[in-house]
Scaffold this active site. Structure first.
Site, PDB file in Angstrom:
ATOM      1  CG  PHE A   1      -1.767   1.239   1.332  1.00 23.88           C
ATOM      2  CD1 PHE A   1      -2.699   1.529   0.345  1.00 23.88           C
ATOM      3  CD2 PHE A   1      -1.611   2.114   2.393  1.00 23.88           C
ATOM      4  CE1 PHE A   1      -3.474   2.678   0.430  1.00 23.88           C
ATOM      5  CE2 PHE A   1      -2.386   3.259   2.477  1.00 23.88           C
ATOM      6  CZ  PHE A   1      -3.322   3.546   1.496  1.00 23.88           C
ATOM      7  CD  GLN A   2      -0.551   5.967   1.226  1.00 28.84           C
ATOM      8  OE1 GLN A   2       0.137   6.065   2.230  1.00 28.84           O
ATOM      9  NE2 GLN A   2      -1.524   6.823   0.957  1.00 28.84           N
TER      10      GLN A   2
END
Lengths: 625, 184
Positions: A168-169
């Site tokens: 994530f990210q």
């Protein structure tokens, strides 16, 4: 089938259906299950959610970051928190000397660090988390790269074990910033942080300055470390040459002594080298007029007898003519950008060129030169000073008279009004000139990009170094307001104005909230022509009046400011200008002035793309009066 | 005071000279990502590399790249200067004008059944190449030499049918006692 833990561990290697199921229950779907690498990935995933530090703690990577920034003499950073950078925010309270300014968009953090650096000469620092926050910094890093501005951009990244797993990210931000930084690092180990930060600040500010980027994994921020900050850095591949070569200095002096029509071209390198006084001493001794680039504004006081003015695409006609007639150009810390030279084959056809730059790659890149001098502009000028012959102004009498005549003619032309005067409309050049005068030509003025930038460069009147700030190389719209924010924080003793078009303002106007929350006293002058003015000008002149997307709607800027509790003023006629400026100056904190300027004013003269400095357009459709 | 209106010669534009082949040696830090930095710079600056070979050196902490490219002298000097700006690049030298050994290595898999094998082997012999693998109807030839020598060998064996080929790109060393030295 039931097994105890020890039985499972002792189970034979051969596979049965039952054993396979047991393995599955134990390790889930993890590739390479059971390996140390796979366990590290799982632990890292788990730790992404449980990371609050214990109240009593040891020194961790995040502390090193704060210590390192403070050790470098920087006490403010512009940033925005997010997932993997939170360990740093978790320790900020333990480093109260470090001021963190919460921006409203990471791009603004980068521009603010840039404005801080340009106004102070120090290194600016910006901070963002991984992924979208890191990519939001990219425009600001590129802006700093093209204009040689020292900033340190810090981003967080996912824990090292998750790198490359599209967590994530997660994004390959060091891959993205590689071509737009002087250098970048991906740090996975807290022990490396002291060395990396020392190198980063050193590289950012040394030689030709520029941005650097440090990407730090979350576990490096959280890892315990006793690593000490190094007193020196060892970079065998980075040793900028500071002093000009003696033989070249003598060759330069000989050309300077022999020249009949010399012109100095001063660029940002003069400001970076803090060499405005050296430039003045050199110009006065050899009696050479000084032209300057956009980013060289402030290298010489424009009212100095030898200050000849702003050159290039929208520069003064007399300056460009002097360059085209010159027999010698002394180029100091400038890089012969295409906005300065136009078509190189017709640029300064009679001139020999001495080029002084600290970056050897700039010499001979765009224009071939006769005397190359690699070095710090200040050191080179100080070394050159005793070598050049002293002249009296009278010795250049005829030359100076000719220059003065060209200047009179150029300045008396009425291009700038473009008919606005005649129609009683508010003219942008008038607004900018009044701001310059009202602030005693001592304020830090930050322009955006486009017509507003050219009007400010031409008409505000600059006296001192670092009083003019603008995105020259990358030409980043939306730059002015956040950069002015950084400049105001860095030089609080100087009044700071952002002079911005309605297009650029609408790109980063979210920062009004930052100005209010952190009480940053930036005065914003919106030159609102309800147009993307430079686009409209090009479509009018270069694209045969085929307008598209040149008109843009804007809000009621007074109401907008009111929504942020920012005092706002409006001027739509020349008579209202001074009062509006005075109102903004009197405000205690940020203020905004909405100037409704003529909607179709052009910036003249103008060098069309692909043409040379002798091909200036000076009028259009009778607009030169 | 103005210069005479006579036509001034057009100013020379850097990079507009005659292009020729250059060989650059770059000594770089032996660290992850350095090849990427060099390759990225070449792409971003619009420089066209002909070949790039990288490998270990006498020092474990540095690697050495041999880059061959075409351009006029000024453009190639610009390449060298831009390379120098990379922190991990310790030394760049244009050895095009030096007396030098410039060799590459090629592996060539050539069709060679019982009828043609002898002919292929004769060519291998002539070029001081060697056979490193033999199958029923193919040979793998290993050859080292200058780019031109390899080109000539390839041209000769092409008639038999090249199934597969890989070349390393040139590596270079200046003749004599002089060395590409790095101040460290």
């Amino acid at each position: 089938m039931r097994m105890t833990k020890s039985e499972r561990a002792a189970a034979p290697a051969e596979r049965t259906v039952g054993q396979s199921a047991a393995r599955h229950a134990r390790d889930g779907h993890l590739p390479g299950a059971g390996s140390a690498a796979a366990r590290a990935v799982e632990e890292a995933r788990a730790r992404m959610f449980q990371s609050a530090r214990p109240r009593r703690r040891t020194r961790i990577g995040a502390d090193v970051v704060c210590e390192a920034i403070l050790r470098q003499g920087v006490d403010v950073i512009f940033g925005y928190p997010g997932g993997v950078i939170l360990p740093l925010y978790d320790v900020f309270a333990d480093h109260p000397q470090l001021r963190h300014i919460l921006v409203r968009h990471e791009q603004a953090a980068g521009h603010a660090a840039d404005g801080y650096a340009r106004a102070t000469g120090k290194v600016g620092v910006c901070l963002a988390t991984s992924g979208p926050a890191a990519t939001n910094l990219v425009t600001a890093i590129g802006t700093a790269m093209l204009d040689s501005v020292p900033i340190v951009a810090i981003t967080g990244n996912v824990p090292a074990a998750l790198l490359g797993k599209d967590a994530f990210q997660e994004i390959d931000i060091t891959g993205i910033t590689l071509p737009i930084t002087k250098h970048n690092w991906l740090v996975r180990d807290a022990d490396e942080l002291p060395r990396v930060f020392a190198e980063a600040f050193h590289i950012a500010r040394t030689g030709r300055p520029g941005p650097v980027h440090i990407d730090i994994t979350k576990d490096a921020l959280q890892g315990e470390t006793r690593a000490e900050h190094p007193a020196t850095v060892s970079l065998p591949g980075f040793r900028p040459n500071l002093d000009g070569h003696a033989r070249q200095l003598r060759a330069a002096a000989a050309l300077i002594d022999a020249a009949q029509r010399p012109v100095v071209l001063a660029g940002r390198g003069v400001l970076v080298a803090d060499a405005a006084a050296d430039l003045r001493a050199f110009a006065e001794k050899a009696q050479i007029p000084v032209a300057h680039t956009l980013l060289g504004i402030g290298a010489i006081d424009e009212t100095h007898p030898l200050g000849y003015g702003y050159m290039g695409m929208h520069g003064w006609k007399h300056v460009n003519r002097a360059i085209q007639e010159a027999d010698l150009l002394v180029a100091l810390g400038m890089r012969f950008d295409d906005r300065v030279t136009g078509k190189v084959s017709t640029f300064a056809p009679h001139a020999r060129i001495i080029h002084v730059d600290i970056d050897p790659a700039e010499i001979g890149k765009n224009v071939s030169v006769d005397v190359p001098i690699v070095g710090d502009v200040g050191r080179v000028l100080r070394a050159l000073l005793p070598l050049v012959r002293e002249r009296k102004p009278e010795e250049r009498g005829a030359y100076f008279e000719h220059l003065a005549a060209m200047r009179r003619e150029s300045e008396s032309s009425s291009w700038h009004g473009s008919g606005a005067w005649r129609d009683g409309l508010l003219s942008a050049d008038f607004v900018v000139a009044r701001i310059g005068e009202a602030t005693g030509h001592d304020a830090t003025l930050v322009s955006d990009v486009g017509q507003n930038q050219m009007w400010m460069a031409r008409y505000a009147g600059f006296r001192r170094p670092h009083s003019h700030i603008s995105s020259g190389g990358l030409g980043t719209m939306g730059y002015a307001v956040p950069a002015a924010m950084g400049a105001a924080v860095g030089r609080p003793e100087k009044e700071t104005w952002a002079i911005v078009g309605d297009g650029g303002f609408q790109m980063t106007m979210q920062e009004l909230a930052t100005l209010v929350q952190d009480r940053i006293p930036v005065r914003i002058a919106i030159l609102d022509n309800k147009r993307l003015g430079m686009i409209r000008q090009w479509q009018e002149i270069v694209y045969a009046g085929n307008y598209h997307s040149a008109s843009l709607l804007g809000p009621d800027y007074v109401k907008l400011a009111a929504a942020y509790a920012i005092p706002a003023f409006k001027a739509s006629t020349p008579e209202q200008v001074d009062e509006a400026i005075a109102g903004a100056r009197a405000a205690d904190g940020p203020a905004l002035v909405w100037f409704e300027i003529a909607q179709e004013q052009n910036v003249f003269p103008m060098m069309p793309a692909g043409k040379g400095l002798s091909d200036l357009i000076e009028s259009w459709e009778g607009a030169n009066e | 005071m103005s210069p005479s209106d006579g036509a001034a010669p057009a100013r020379w534009v850097p990079g507009s000279g005659e292009a020729r082949r250059h060989v650059l040696v770059a000594v770089v830090n032996n660290r992850p990502g350095v090849l990427n930095r060099v390759a990225s710079l070449m792409r971003a600056r619009n420089f066209n590399i002909e070949s790039l070979a990288v490998g270990h050196t006498e020092r474990p902490d540095v690697s050495r790249m041999t880059i061959t490219l075409w351009g006029d002298d000024v453009a190639v000097e610009q390449v060298a200067k831009q390379l120098y700006k990379l922190i991990d690049v310790l030394k760049v030298q244009d050895v095009s004008a030096e007396r030098r050994i410039e060799h590459e290595l090629a592996l060539i898999k050539v069709n060679a059944g019982s009828r043609t094998r002898k002919e292929v082997l004769a060519i291998v012999e002539m070029y001081r190449a060697r056979v490193v693998d033999v199958a029923a109807d193919a040979l793998v030839i290993e050859a080292t030499g200058t780019e031109e020598e390899i080109d000539a060998l390839v041209a000769l064996v092409r008639g038999f049918g090249i199934k597969e080929m890989v070349r390393t790109g040139s590596i270079v060393m200046v003749r004599g006692a002089q060395a590409v030295e790095v101040n460290a």
